[in-house]
Design an enzyme around this catalytic site. Structure first.
Site, PDB file in Angstrom:
ATOM      1  CD  GLU A  32      -2.627   1.324   0.008  1.00  0.00           C
ATOM      2  OE1 GLU A  32      -3.300   0.387  -0.453  1.00  0.00           O
ATOM      3  OE2 GLU A  32      -2.541   2.424  -0.566  1.00  0.00           O
ATOM      4  CB  CYS A  37       5.970   4.315   6.464  1.00  0.00           C
ATOM      5  SG  CYS A  37       4.296   3.660   6.622  1.00  0.00           S
TER       6      CYS A  37
HETATM    7  P1  NAD Z   1      -1.817   0.232  12.674  1.00  0.00           P
HETATM    8  O1  NAD Z   1      -0.966  -0.034  13.863  1.00  0.00           O
HETATM    9  O2  NAD Z   1      -2.562   1.515  12.565  1.00  0.00           O
HETATM   10  O3  NAD Z   1      -2.901  -0.943  12.540  1.00  0.00           O
HETATM   11  C1  NAD Z   1      -2.616  -2.303  12.667  1.00  0.00           C
HETATM   12  C2  NAD Z   1      -3.840  -2.973  13.284  1.00  0.00           C
HETATM   13  O4  NAD Z   1      -3.685  -4.392  13.216  1.00  0.00           O
HETATM   14  C3  NAD Z   1      -4.062  -2.639  14.754  1.00  0.00           C
HETATM   15  O5  NAD Z   1      -5.361  -2.105  14.913  1.00  0.00           O
HETATM   16  C4  NAD Z   1      -3.914  -3.991  15.467  1.00  0.00           C
HETATM   17  O6  NAD Z   1      -4.777  -4.119  16.575  1.00  0.00           O
HETATM   18  C5  NAD Z   1      -4.302  -4.963  14.358  1.00  0.00           C
HETATM   19  N1  NAD Z   1      -3.818  -6.330  14.528  1.00  0.00           N
HETATM   20  C6  NAD Z   1      -2.580  -6.770  14.832  1.00  0.00           C
HETATM   21  N2  NAD Z   1      -2.542  -8.119  14.840  1.00  0.00           N
HETATM   22  C7  NAD Z   1      -3.788  -8.555  14.517  1.00  0.00           C
HETATM   23  C8  NAD Z   1      -4.382  -9.833  14.351  1.00  0.00           C
HETATM   24  N3  NAD Z   1      -3.684 -10.967  14.503  1.00  0.00           N
HETATM   25  N4  NAD Z   1      -5.693  -9.907  14.009  1.00  0.00           N
HETATM   26  C9  NAD Z   1      -6.412  -8.777  13.855  1.00  0.00           C
HETATM   27  N5  NAD Z   1      -5.907  -7.534  13.992  1.00  0.00           N
HETATM   28  C10 NAD Z   1      -4.606  -7.419  14.311  1.00  0.00           C
HETATM   29  O7  NAD Z   1      -0.865   0.025  11.416  1.00  0.00           O
HETATM   30  P2  NAD Z   1      -0.930   0.772   9.984  1.00  0.00           P
HETATM   31  O8  NAD Z   1      -0.311   2.102  10.090  1.00  0.00           O
HETATM   32  O9  NAD Z   1      -2.293   0.632   9.427  1.00  0.00           O
HETATM   33  O10 NAD Z   1       0.078  -0.137   9.149  1.00  0.00           O
HETATM   34  C11 NAD Z   1      -0.266  -1.455   8.754  1.00  0.00           C
HETATM   35  C12 NAD Z   1       0.726  -1.911   7.704  1.00  0.00           C
HETATM   36  O11 NAD Z   1       0.619  -1.095   6.534  1.00  0.00           O
HETATM   37  C13 NAD Z   1       2.191  -1.808   8.143  1.00  0.00           C
HETATM   38  O12 NAD Z   1       2.914  -2.872   7.581  1.00  0.00           O
HETATM   39  C14 NAD Z   1       2.637  -0.502   7.515  1.00  0.00           C
HETATM   40  O13 NAD Z   1       4.017  -0.470   7.280  1.00  0.00           O
HETATM   41  C15 NAD Z   1       1.871  -0.501   6.225  1.00  0.00           C
HETATM   42  N6  NAD Z   1       1.625   0.826   5.655  1.00  0.00           N
HETATM   43  C16 NAD Z   1       1.252   1.846   6.475  1.00  0.00           C
HETATM   44  C17 NAD Z   1       0.993   3.098   5.915  1.00  0.00           C
HETATM   45  C18 NAD Z   1       0.605   4.263   6.802  1.00  0.00           C
HETATM   46  O14 NAD Z   1       0.631   5.392   6.322  1.00  0.00           O
HETATM   47  N7  NAD Z   1       0.238   4.048   8.052  1.00  0.00           N
HETATM   48  C19 NAD Z   1       1.116   3.303   4.537  1.00  0.00           C
HETATM   49  C20 NAD Z   1       1.466   2.222   3.737  1.00  0.00           C
HETATM   50  C21 NAD Z   1       1.724   0.990   4.310  1.00  0.00           C
END
Ligand code: NAD
Length: 436
Positions: free
Chosen positions: A150, A262
């Site tokens: 993403e 990130c």
């Molecule tokens: P985040 O911490 O906001 O959300 C992750 C969620 O996953 C949390 O709500 C957590 O409770 C849940 N979770 C963890 N283990 C779980 C399980 N076994 N079952 C169900 N839920 C579970 O993280 P994010 O910022 O959304 O990032 C997620 C991924 O996307 C990461 O790898 C990040 O590098 C990538 N990413 C993030 C962005 C950004 O801008 N935040 C952009 C691109 C990619």
């Protein structure tokens, strides 16, 4: 299509809501029951422009549901996206994949054969292979695993998801590719470029993209340092190089160093991948060092601009989130800045339009002001750390009147020296001529 989203954070919630808006039926799963209870009651767990409206509209249409139960979310799904966190592992900076693998083991037990598993989380090269192996260990003879990194930006996430520069899909078989094609068909029709690659290539593409952007930021930050030494203006240099199509104007804003959820962790994870492969990535390694040093140097810079000693002095801080239009505090440059100021005996009065609550979790001992002018009140200096729009049009006369010491440290180059000086302020930008 029926889609399950495992992990309902910044990426999972935005992706799930947008997929539902395309017409798919999406069930968002998260193990954080407070988050899911909140979403079921219409309360957003994060601050992201436009998100609430799209979540509520699709929940009302019955296309977007929320649950803590993996089996409920996954049982009818044709595709399961994994969007859980992949933070840097303490100590070595390797991406911590425990949430990913935990999720895969859970969903393998309940999903129907033939369901495509898609990693949206940012994961190191080879993670898809390991997921495939886990699925087989759990008894799924045919495993269909794709990588679909993403690229959305917090603060502009809905627009980025709906009008992406590109969609990258890494898959090893035709069926998996077809399912992803179907899911993204609405965007495909809008002519969003969709790039099909091998799975390992897609995984690496995400890290290469973030590492490149981190390099670009660190590059202009180093040029800013040089500008201060040789009396040149980094804003003009950035414009002068950015108008060259080969370079481009974005990510050429000198500032306090990159933060966020990130770039810091993804650059470290890329270095781990490179180490494991025995291939040095000197440019990225240096970028990490340059950025770490820069972030910790910002407090010293502010202290220097306040005469070298901040003990007993008051510093107003504008902006706490790592960037505007989000409440995300992960790796925010405001954190090391404020912690050092407090350690040196300063009092800090800070204002952020939305990150107050998140900031309270990571910063103690500061006063949270109600607005920018209240943050400036009786302060010896005011520091702009995050360039929220509402800080771009401050009444500088009013700011100057509120301040005790008339110092404005503008770490985002929001203001011009002349306008600040006209208001009676001593102005310090970043990379804008010699610093006296
Ligand atoms: P985040 O911490 O906001 O959300 C992750 C969620 O996953 C949390 O709500 C957590 O409770 C849940 N979770 C963890 N283990 C779980 C399980 N076994 N079952 C169900 N839920 C579970 O993280 P994010 O910022 O959304 O990032 C997620 C991924 O996307 C990461 O790898 C990040 O590098 C990538 N990413 C993030 C962005 C950004 O801008 N935040 C952009 C691109 C990619």
């Amino acid at each position: 299509m029926r889609i399950a989203m495992i992990g309902t954070g910044y990426v999972g919630l935005v992706s799930g809501a947008c997929f539902a808006d395309f017409g798919h039926r999406v069930c968002c799963v998260d193990k954080d029951s407070a988050k899911i209870d909140g979403l079921n009651a219409g309360v957003m767990p994060i601050w992201e422009p436009g998100l609430e409206a799209i979540v509520k509209a699709n929940a009302e249409r019955g296309r977007l549901t929320f649950t803590t139960s993996v089996s409920e979310g996954v049982k009818d799904a044709e595709a399961v996206f994994i969007a859980v966190g992949t933070p840097a592992r303490r100590g070595d900076g390797h991406a911590d994949l425990s949430f990913v693998f935990e999720a895969v083991r859970e969903l393998a037990k309940v999903m129907k054969p033939g369901t495509v598993v898609v990693t949206k989380s940012t994961v190191p090269v080879g993670t898809g292979d390991r997921i495939e192996q886990i699925l087989r260990e759990e008894g799924l003879a045919d495993a269909f695993v794709a990588s679909n990194p993403e690229f959305l930006r917090e603060g502009a996430a809905i627009a980025d998801f709906k009008h992406p520069d590109r969609i990258v899909v890494g898959a090893e078989d035709e069926r998996t590719r077809d399912v992803l094609k179907e899911i993204y068909r609405p965007l495909f029709l809008n002519r969003a470029p969709i790039l099909f690659t091998g799975r390992r290539t897609a995984e690496l593409t995400k890290y290469a993209a973030n590492a490149f952007l981190a390099v670009k930021i660190s590059f202009i930050n180093e040029i800013a340092n040089l500008c201060e030494a040789v009396d040149a203006d980094v804003q003009d240099v950035a414009r002068g190089i950015g108008l060259d199509n080969r370079i481009g104007p974005k990510f050429l804003h000198a500032g306090p160093g990159y933060g966020g959820s990130c770039f810091p962790k993804d650059t470290l994870a890329l270095l781990q991948t490179a180490d494991a492969a025995g291939v040095d990535q000197r440019i990225v390694r240096t970028t990490v060092e340059v950025n770490d040093e820069r972030k910790s140097a910002m407090a010293e810079r502010v202290i220097r601009m306040m005469g070298g000693d901040v003990s007993g002095k008051r510093v107003g801080v504008l902006g706490l989130a790592f960037k505007p239009n989000t409440d995300d505090m992960r790796e925010a440059p405001s954190i090391p800045l404020i912690k050092t100021l407090l350690e040196r005996g300063a009092e800090v009065s800070a204002f952020d339009p939305v990150a107050h609550h998140q900031a309270e979790q990571v910063l103690s001992g500061i006063h949270f002001a109600e607005d920018a002018y209240a943050a400036a009140a009786d302060a010896d200096a005011l520091v702009i750390v995050t360039e929220w729009d509402e800080f771009r049009a401050l009444d500088l006369d009013k700011i100057a009147a509120a301040l005790k010491g008339k110092v404005l440290v503008d770490l985002r180059n929001v203001y011009d020296r002349e306008e600040a000086e006209q208001a009676g302020l001593t102005y310090f930008g970043v990379g804008r001529g010699k610093i006296a």
